[in-house]
Design an enzyme around this catalytic site. Sequence first.
Site, PDB file in Angstrom:
ATOM      1  CG  MET A   1      -1.876  -1.209   1.220  1.00  0.00           C
ATOM      2  SD  MET A   1      -2.802  -1.391   2.773  1.00  0.00           S
ATOM      3  CE  MET A   1      -1.558  -2.068   3.853  1.00  0.00           C
TER       4      MET A   1
ATOM      5  CB  CYS B   1       2.117   9.480   2.409  1.00  0.00           C
ATOM      6  SG  CYS B   1       1.931   8.283   1.057  1.00  0.00           S
ATOM      7  CB  THR B   2       5.021   4.596   3.615  1.00  0.00           C
ATOM      8  OG1 THR B   2       3.962   4.076   2.803  1.00  0.00           O
ATOM      9  CG2 THR B   2       4.669   4.429   5.087  1.00  0.00           C
ATOM     10  CD  GLU B   3       3.408   4.941  -0.988  1.00  0.00           C
ATOM     11  OE1 GLU B   3       3.380   3.694  -0.889  1.00  0.00           O
ATOM     12  OE2 GLU B   3       2.658   5.691  -0.322  1.00  0.00           O
TER      13      GLU B   3
ATOM     14  CB  THR C   1       0.040   2.257   4.428  1.00  0.00           C
ATOM     15  OG1 THR C   1      -0.696   3.404   4.014  1.00  0.00           O
ATOM     16  CG2 THR C   1      -0.907   1.293   5.105  1.00  0.00           C
ATOM     17  CG  ASN C   2       1.867   7.315   7.529  1.00  0.00           C
ATOM     18  OD1 ASN C   2       2.175   7.598   8.683  1.00  0.00           O
ATOM     19  ND2 ASN C   2       2.778   7.143   6.576  1.00  0.00           N
ATOM     20  CB  THR C   3      -3.952   6.275   4.374  1.00  0.00           C
ATOM     21  OG1 THR C   3      -3.338   7.473   3.895  1.00  0.00           O
ATOM     22  CG2 THR C   3      -5.457   6.363   4.168  1.00  0.00           C
TER      23      THR C   3
ATOM     24  CD  GLN D   1      -7.009   4.317   0.608  1.00  0.00           C
ATOM     25  OE1 GLN D   1      -6.692   4.908  -0.424  1.00  0.00           O
ATOM     26  NE2 GLN D   1      -6.105   3.925   1.495  1.00  0.00           N
TER      27      GLN D   1
END
Length: 230
Positions: A10, A196-198, A83-85, A52
């Site tokens: 994710m 956000c991990t990206e 993932t954060n979300t 989402q």
Amino acid sequence: MKTIGLIGGMSWESTVTYYQIINTVIKEELGGLHSARCVLYSVDFDEIEACQTRGDWQRSAGILADAARRLERAGADFFLICTNTMHKVAPAVQRAVTIPLLHIAEVTADELLRQGIRRVGLLGTRYTMEQDFYKSALTERGLEVLVPQEMDQEMVHRVIYDELCCGIRAEQSRREYREVAARLADRGAQGIILGCTEIGLLLGQEDASVPLFDTAYLHARRGALESIGK
């Protein structure tokens, strides 16, 4: 060494980062040919993103809860949601298993407080920036959280899904992110969470005048240290 469970995918772009950081930390701490004991369950992000968009958080919670149960059966001693979300559904996922969840926002708050940061900017998906599930984990620890203005939020969110999750690192987007970070610093942010991990794939410390806190790095590192009792 404890076995780390990872719910990834994710997106898979940042899950790669998790695997690299975890094994790098284990090598640094233990030396030799040591590497991490971990189990990865990677979900289909297209399915998660559709949930989402529809606001169907119950369905996405079920998908992640199933992933957590699979990790537990595979022998994981604790687990990370990479993932954060999707920490929006962390309570429901935690209830599905007996092994503990290492919460990304709590790990981040620990580091902010360790460095004496009290007022912090937050970049992430619009869900993370707008909703309370993530910000409350920070404010409950005494932190003040600033988010970008609405137009900046739209741009940050779009770049995450349309570019970073697809492996695209555009220089124009980097410049725009730098400008958003600068505006948060101008409003008094002492540091900025890459929530956000990206985002850490695009933005580095050289792009900001205040400290950046890369949640993927902090989360993965803490997971590695937890696995060896540090």
